[in-house]
Every structure is written in C-alpha cells, then in structure tokens.
Design a protein around this motif. Structure first.
Motif, short mmCIF file in Angstrom:
data_model
loop_
_atom_site.label_atom_id
_atom_site.label_comp_id
_atom_site.label_asym_id
_atom_site.label_seq_id
_atom_site.Cartn_x
_atom_site.Cartn_y
_atom_site.Cartn_z
N ARG A 83 43.32 -79.36 -94.12
CA ARG A 83 44.65 -79.66 -94.64
C ARG A 83 45.52 -80.43 -93.65
O ARG A 83 46.71 -80.58 -93.86
N THR A 84 44.91 -80.90 -92.58
CA THR A 84 45.60 -81.81 -91.67
C THR A 84 45.29 -83.25 -92.08
O THR A 84 44.30 -83.51 -92.76
N ALA A 85 46.14 -84.16 -91.63
CA ALA A 85 45.93 -85.59 -91.89
C ALA A 85 46.82 -86.37 -90.94
O ALA A 85 47.82 -85.84 -90.42
N LEU A 86 46.48 -87.60 -90.68
CA LEU A 86 47.32 -88.47 -89.88
C LEU A 86 48.51 -88.93 -90.71
O LEU A 86 48.47 -88.87 -91.94
N PRO A 87 49.58 -89.40 -90.06
CA PRO A 87 50.73 -89.90 -90.83
C PRO A 87 50.28 -90.98 -91.83
O PRO A 87 49.58 -91.92 -91.46
N ARG A 88 50.66 -90.81 -93.06
CA ARG A 88 50.32 -91.75 -94.14
C ARG A 88 48.81 -91.86 -94.34
O ARG A 88 48.33 -92.76 -95.01
N GLY A 89 48.07 -90.93 -93.74
CA GLY A 89 46.62 -90.94 -93.90
C GLY A 89 46.19 -90.17 -95.13
O GLY A 89 46.84 -89.21 -95.54
N ARG A 90 45.09 -90.58 -95.71
CA ARG A 90 44.55 -89.92 -96.90
C ARG A 90 43.32 -89.08 -96.60
O ARG A 90 42.93 -88.25 -97.41
N LYS A 91 42.70 -89.31 -95.45
CA LYS A 91 41.48 -88.60 -95.13
C LYS A 91 41.80 -87.25 -94.49
O LYS A 91 42.59 -87.18 -93.54
N PRO A 92 41.22 -86.17 -94.99
CA PRO A 92 41.52 -84.85 -94.43
C PRO A 92 40.86 -84.63 -93.09
O PRO A 92 39.81 -85.22 -92.78
N GLY A 93 41.45 -83.76 -92.30
CA GLY A 93 40.84 -83.39 -91.03
C GLY A 93 39.57 -82.60 -91.26
O GLY A 93 39.30 -82.11 -92.36
N PHE A 94 38.77 -82.45 -90.20
CA PHE A 94 37.50 -81.76 -90.36
C PHE A 94 37.05 -81.15 -89.03
O PHE A 94 37.53 -81.53 -87.96
N VAL A 95 36.13 -80.20 -89.13
CA VAL A 95 35.53 -79.56 -87.96
C VAL A 95 34.24 -80.30 -87.64
O VAL A 95 33.38 -80.50 -88.50
N ASP A 96 34.10 -80.72 -86.39
CA ASP A 96 32.93 -81.50 -85.99
C ASP A 96 31.66 -80.66 -86.03
O ASP A 96 31.68 -79.44 -85.77
N ARG A 97 30.56 -81.33 -86.32
CA ARG A 97 29.27 -80.64 -86.42
C ARG A 97 28.74 -80.19 -85.06
O ARG A 97 27.72 -79.49 -84.98
N SER A 98 29.42 -80.58 -83.99
CA SER A 98 28.99 -80.13 -82.66
C SER A 98 29.20 -78.62 -82.48
O SER A 98 28.62 -78.02 -81.57
#
Length: 224
Positions: A83-98
């Motif tokens: 539920r995070t995103a960059l300003p005016r960004g449409r892509k949601p944040g994510f947890v890295d597979r690392s």
C-alpha cells in the motif's frame, strides 16, 4: 484542546491509513481502528505543533515532526508494504524476493528500540538520514546512537513512505537499522521499477544511495 495544525496533520495521517484499508486489514473495522489510534491525537499536538512540515517553506521531504506507526501486530508487513507508492506513482510497493521464505518475520525491533506500544504509537523527529548515503551501515547506526537517536524499524520506514511518499527519492533512500534478525543484514527501503521496495543490505557494505533513517523518540503517551 483547540484544534491545532498538529491535530489536523494527525487526522490526515489517520485518513490516509483508512483510505488504504488499514481498518479492514486489521480486522478492527472503522470504529475499532479509530479507537486504537485516538489516544495518540493529543500526544501528537504536544510533539510538533509548529513543524516545520515538508510542505513548508524551507521544509525538507526527508524530515517530519511525527509519524503515526501501525505495527505488524495490526497489519502484516506484506499488506502495508503493498500500500505504499511513490508520489503520483501507480505501482505498489513490494517486498523483495531476497527475503527467503520465513525470513521477514525474523526481522523484529531490536531490544534497544523499546517500542512504547506493540500495536500503534507515534514516531517523533523523523529524519531519513541522507547524510549517511555512502556510509557503512554499521558506522551510520553507531553515529545515530551516539547522537541519542534511534534507527527506524521496518514498520516505521513503511509508515514514513505511506504517509509521506516524497520521503523516498532517487539516491535518497534509507536503511532501517531498528529491525534486525541476528545476522549482518540491515533492512532498507529503496526504489526499484518505479516503486518502493523493501529489501536488505549487508551492514558492512556502503551504498551511495542509501542513508540511515532515524528518529528522536517513540511515544504512546501516558497510557502507552
């Protein structure tokens, strides 16, 4: 107490979390979630009624008087991160597979972090720590502690980006040394594919684009 700017900012932060369905994700519903955070409202006014806030003249997107933090005991990290995103960004944040399977739950708040409440509290005097870009993370954490400040946890970093998306900028991303799992890995938030990413870096490896986020204090008020 008369309504203050700090009250208005606190209410804005609660609205943002509500819009991102924190009440539903928590299982508390609207009324239960409101009751959880309500005791912190007047505490916020005592922390930072005067700012400066990022939008003020001379304000910095990397410094915030207070942030409302809701921990993984209320909303899972995987759910809050998306539920995070960059300003005016449409892509949601994510947890890295690392983070290998089962790793993320092991990255918990360190003993010295001393959370004032296991579910929700206020983080005061927040700084994304861009001055530490290029520094060895272990050295940056030591410098933060020498100043009487505290590194941010994973949940606190997510809260900062959720409520102040502009805090995460290209080449001004940040590590979260307040959450560790007992090895040399230090969690961090940076930008990948035009979205916020939660990953980790080794405590001995510096990166020019990673600082060390910190805060002056955590508080849940007298009842916390």
């Amino acid at each position: 107490m008369p309504r203050s700017r700090a009250h208005e900012e606190f209410d804005r932060q609660v609205r943002v979390l509500a819009e991102k369905d924190y009440p539903g994700l928590s299982g508390l519903g609207a009324d239960g979630f409101a009751a959880l955070v309500k005791p912190l409202r007047d505490v916020a006014a005592g922390l930072a009624d005067g700012g400066p806030w990022p939008e003020d003249d001379g304000g910095s997107p990397g410094r915030v008087p207070f942030v409302l933090v809701v921990t993984r005991e209320v909303v899972p990290i995987e759910e809050s991160m998306v539920r995070t995103a960059l300003p005016r960004g449409r892509k949601p944040g994510f947890v890295d597979r690392s983070f290998e399977e089962g790793a993320l739950p092991r990255f918990t708040a360190t003993e010295e972090t001393a959370l004032p409440d296991p579910r929700a509290y206020l983080l005061a005097g927040v700084d994304r720590g861009e001055e530490f870009c290029g520094a060895v993370p272990a050295d940056a954490m030591a410098a933060v502690r020498e100043r009487g400040r505290t590194p941010l946890t994973i949940e606190e970093g997510i809260a900062l980006v959720t409520l102040f998306p502009a805090a995460l900028e290209k080449n001004k991303c940040f590590s979260l040394g307040g959450s560790r799992c007992g090895d040399r890995r230090v969690p961090a938030l940076w930008i990948s594919g035009r979205a916020p990413k939660l990953g980790w870096c080794w405590e001995g490896n510096p990166h020019t684009w990673l600082g060390m986020a910190s805060a002056a204090a955590r508080t849940a008020g007298e009842a916390g």
